[in-house]
Design a protein around this motif. Structure first.
Motif, PDB file in Angstrom:
ATOM      1  N   GLN A   1      32.087 -61.462  -0.123  1.00  0.00           N
ATOM      2  CA  GLN A   1      31.584 -61.278   1.309  1.00  0.00           C
ATOM      3  C   GLN A   1      31.356 -59.972   1.724  1.00  0.00           C
ATOM      4  OE1 GLN A   1      31.223 -63.847   3.692  1.00  0.00           O
ATOM      5  NE2 GLN A   1      31.375 -65.240   2.053  1.00  0.00           N
ATOM      6  N   ARG A   2      30.394 -59.895   2.523  1.00  0.00           N
ATOM      7  CA  ARG A   2      30.159 -58.524   3.114  1.00  0.00           C
ATOM      8  C   ARG A   2      31.137 -58.303   4.299  1.00  0.00           C
ATOM      9  NH1 ARG A   2      23.995 -56.207   3.865  1.00  0.00           N
ATOM     10  NH2 ARG A   2      24.953 -54.003   4.418  1.00  0.00           N
ATOM     11  N   ILE A   3      31.772 -57.180   4.611  1.00  0.00           N
ATOM     12  CA  ILE A   3      32.527 -56.827   5.362  1.00  0.00           C
ATOM     13  C   ILE A   3      32.104 -55.759   6.508  1.00  0.00           C
ATOM     14  CG2 ILE A   3      34.723 -57.766   4.195  1.00  0.00           C
ATOM     15  CD1 ILE A   3      35.455 -54.816   3.840  1.00  0.00           C
ATOM     16  N   HIS A   4      31.075 -55.188   5.969  1.00  0.00           N
ATOM     17  CA  HIS A   4      30.670 -53.877   6.669  1.00  0.00           C
ATOM     18  C   HIS A   4      29.256 -53.551   6.143  1.00  0.00           C
ATOM     19  CE1 HIS A   4      30.573 -49.672   7.559  1.00  0.00           C
ATOM     20  NE2 HIS A   4      31.483 -49.951   8.333  1.00  0.00           N
ATOM     21  N   ARG A   5      28.559 -52.932   6.776  1.00  0.00           N
ATOM     22  CA  ARG A   5      27.211 -52.736   6.455  1.00  0.00           C
ATOM     23  C   ARG A   5      27.185 -51.626   4.912  1.00  0.00           C
ATOM     24  NH1 ARG A   5      25.018 -47.719   7.327  1.00  0.00           N
ATOM     25  NH2 ARG A   5      22.988 -48.345   7.644  1.00  0.00           N
ATOM     26  N   SER A   6      28.321 -51.096   4.590  1.00  0.00           N
ATOM     27  CA  SER A   6      28.607 -50.486   3.480  1.00  0.00           C
ATOM     28  C   SER A   6      29.394 -51.067   2.467  1.00  0.00           C
ATOM     29  CB  SER A   6      29.264 -49.028   3.904  1.00  0.00           C
ATOM     30  OG  SER A   6      28.344 -48.332   4.649  1.00  0.00           O
ATOM     31  N   TYR A   7      29.937 -52.096   2.786  1.00  0.00           N
ATOM     32  CA  TYR A   7      30.844 -52.777   1.659  1.00  0.00           C
ATOM     33  C   TYR A   7      30.897 -54.237   1.368  1.00  0.00           C
ATOM     34  CZ  TYR A   7      33.280 -48.372   2.326  1.00  0.00           C
ATOM     35  OH  TYR A   7      33.547 -47.035   2.555  1.00  0.00           O
ATOM     36  N   ILE A   8      30.937 -54.811   0.279  1.00  0.00           N
ATOM     37  CA  ILE A   8      30.976 -55.834  -0.085  1.00  0.00           C
ATOM     38  C   ILE A   8      32.319 -56.211  -0.857  1.00  0.00           C
ATOM     39  CG2 ILE A   8      30.079 -57.930  -1.601  1.00  0.00           C
ATOM     40  CD1 ILE A   8      27.117 -56.839  -0.922  1.00  0.00           C
ATOM     41  N   VAL A   9      32.897 -57.393  -0.672  1.00  0.00           N
ATOM     42  CA  VAL A   9      34.291 -57.270  -1.434  1.00  0.00           C
ATOM     43  C   VAL A   9      34.368 -58.698  -1.982  1.00  0.00           C
ATOM     44  CG1 VAL A   9      35.528 -55.661  -0.006  1.00  0.00           C
ATOM     45  CG2 VAL A   9      35.503 -58.115   0.701  1.00  0.00           C
ATOM     46  N   PRO A  10      35.207 -58.810  -3.230  1.00  0.00           N
ATOM     47  CA  PRO A  10      35.385 -60.137  -3.816  1.00  0.00           C
ATOM     48  C   PRO A  10      36.783 -60.661  -3.034  1.00  0.00           C
ATOM     49  CG  PRO A  10      36.338 -58.326  -4.971  1.00  0.00           C
ATOM     50  CD  PRO A  10      35.609 -57.584  -4.041  1.00  0.00           C
ATOM     51  N   VAL A  11      36.414 -61.972  -2.526  1.00  0.00           N
ATOM     52  CA  VAL A  11      37.459 -62.583  -1.805  1.00  0.00           C
ATOM     53  C   VAL A  11      38.775 -62.755  -2.332  1.00  0.00           C
ATOM     54  CG1 VAL A  11      37.710 -64.857  -0.445  1.00  0.00           C
ATOM     55  CG2 VAL A  11      35.546 -63.704  -0.451  1.00  0.00           C
ATOM     56  N   ASN A  12      38.800 -63.027  -3.749  1.00  0.00           N
ATOM     57  CA  ASN A  12      40.243 -63.287  -4.307  1.00  0.00           C
ATOM     58  C   ASN A  12      40.851 -61.980  -4.529  1.00  0.00           C
ATOM     59  OD1 ASN A  12      38.402 -62.146  -6.401  1.00  0.00           O
ATOM     60  ND2 ASN A  12      39.150 -63.596  -7.831  1.00  0.00           N
ATOM     61  N   LYS A  13      40.419 -60.925  -4.316  1.00  0.00           N
ATOM     62  CA  LYS A  13      41.219 -59.624  -4.529  1.00  0.00           C
ATOM     63  C   LYS A  13      41.673 -59.062  -2.951  1.00  0.00           C
ATOM     64  CE  LYS A  13      39.204 -58.162  -8.578  1.00  0.00           C
ATOM     65  NZ  LYS A  13      38.456 -57.442  -9.857  1.00  0.00           N
ATOM     66  N   ILE A  14      41.592 -59.716  -1.796  1.00  0.00           N
ATOM     67  CA  ILE A  14      41.973 -59.387  -0.740  1.00  0.00           C
ATOM     68  C   ILE A  14      43.088 -59.770  -0.677  1.00  0.00           C
ATOM     69  CG2 ILE A  14      41.674 -59.848   1.934  1.00  0.00           C
ATOM     70  CD1 ILE A  14      38.892 -60.530   1.467  1.00  0.00           C
ATOM     71  N   ARG A  15      44.204 -58.785  -0.492  1.00  0.00           N
ATOM     72  CA  ARG A  15      45.563 -58.866  -0.290  1.00  0.00           C
ATOM     73  C   ARG A  15      45.996 -59.065   1.135  1.00  0.00           C
ATOM     74  NH1 ARG A  15      44.658 -59.651  -4.762  1.00  0.00           N
ATOM     75  NH2 ARG A  15      45.180 -58.406  -6.616  1.00  0.00           N
ATOM     76  N   SER A  16      45.294 -58.388   2.067  1.00  0.00           N
ATOM     77  CA  SER A  16      45.662 -58.774   3.593  1.00  0.00           C
ATOM     78  C   SER A  16      44.489 -58.068   4.403  1.00  0.00           C
ATOM     79  CB  SER A  16      47.036 -57.985   3.899  1.00  0.00           C
ATOM     80  OG  SER A  16      46.732 -56.654   3.724  1.00  0.00           O
TER      81      SER A  16
END
Length: 233
Positions: free
Chosen positions: A188-203
Motif C-alpha cells: 500500500q502507498r502511505i505517502h507520495r514518497s513511500y510504499i510499504v508491505p502491509v504484513n510488515k506494519i507493526r503499528s
C-alpha cells in the motif's frame, strides 16, 4: 520450454564460444549466428526469437543501435569487452550484459536469469505479481522476491527499494508504475514518497507507520489506509 536464440558478434572466436555455451543448456536452442549486425538484424525482422546475444561494439552498427531498431525486441544479453557499459543499454532494458572473455559461470548466471524471466513473463499477470518484482538496476535486470521488500522510497525519477539484509536497489521508475506491478493486497502507498508491505506494519499511530526497523509518515491523502488497517486489527 525451449528458448530460441541467435548470437551476433563480429569476432568468430567469441561467436563459437557462445554457440558452444548455448549447446550446454537444454532450455536453449541456437537458431542461427551472425558475424555482422546487418545480417543479424535482417534475420530478426522475419524470424522472431526469444533471446538475443549481441556484441555491443561492431564495425557496421553497434549492438545497441541494432536492438533499438527492432520493432519486436527479444530478451537481450549484451556481450562486450568494455567495462563501461553504455547507458543506452539500460534504456533498452537489457536483461543482462556479460564481459569478455566470457566465463561459463557468468554466462550461466545470465542464462538462468533469462529462463527465469521468461517463465515469469509467461504467467498470468496476477499470478506473476504475487511472487516477484523485476526491475532494471545497474544496467541489468534484477529479480526481487516480494517477501524481502522492507519498503519502497521515491527519489524523484528514481525509486529506492529497501531489501532485508541486502543492498538497497535503485531503479529508474515512477512510484505509480512500481505500484501497478505490486499486488494491492500486499503493498500500500502511505505517502507520495513511500510504499510499504502491509504484513510488515507493526503499528500505526499519530499518522506514522512503524515497520520492523523504520518509522514512516502517512500523508493526509492516505489516511483512509490507516483507518482501514486499524479496523482489520
Amino acid at each position: 520450454m525451449v528458448l530460441k536464440c541467435i548470437a551476433i558478434d563480429d569476432e568468430p572466436l567469441a561467436l563459437r564460444l557462445i554457440n558452444d555455451y548455448v549447446s550446454r543448456f537444454p532450455a536453449l536452442q541456437m537458431v542461427n549466428t551472425f558475424e555482422d549486425a546487418i545480417s543479424g538484424a535482417e534475420f530478426l525482422k522475419h524470424n522472431p526469437v526469444d533471446l538475443l546475444f549481441v556484441d555491443i561494439n561492431m564495425p557496421d552498427i553497434t549492438g545497441i543501435d541494432l536492438v533499438r531498431s527492432l520493432d519486436v525486441k527479444p530478451m537481450v544479453i549484451f556481450t562486450t569487452a568494455h567495462k563501461n557499459f553504455a547507458y543506452e543499454g539500460f534504456e533498452l532494458e537489457a536483461l543482462d550484459y556479460v564481459l569478455k572473455p566470457i566465463d561459463i559461470k557468468r554466462f550461466t548466471k545470465a542464462v538462468e536469469k533469462a529462463v527465469d524471466y521468461y517463465k515469469y513473463r509467461s504467467k498470468p499477470a496476477e499470478e506473476a505479481a504475487e511472487e516477484s518484482l523485476y526491475v532494471y538496476s545497474e544496467y541489468r535486470m534484477v529479480k526481487i522476491d516480494l517477501g524481502t521488500i522492507e519498503y519502497i522510497e521515491s527519489m524523484e525519477d528514481y525509486i529506492k527499494i529497501h531489501i532485508t539484509n541486502e543492498k538497497t536497489i535503485l531503479t529508474l521508475m515512477p512510484m505509480k508504475k512500481v505500484l501497478e506491478k505490486l499486488p494491492a493486497s500486499k503493498f500500500q502507498r502511505i505517502h507520495r514518497s513511500y510504499i510499504v508491505p502491509v504484513n510488515k506494519i507493526r503499528s500505526i499511530q499519530n499518522r506514522k507507520v512503524q515497520l520492523t526497523d523504520v518509522e514512516l509518515p502517512i500523508s493526509e491523502s492516505y489516511n483512509d489506509f490507516a483507518r482501514n488497517w486499524a479496523k482489520q486489527k
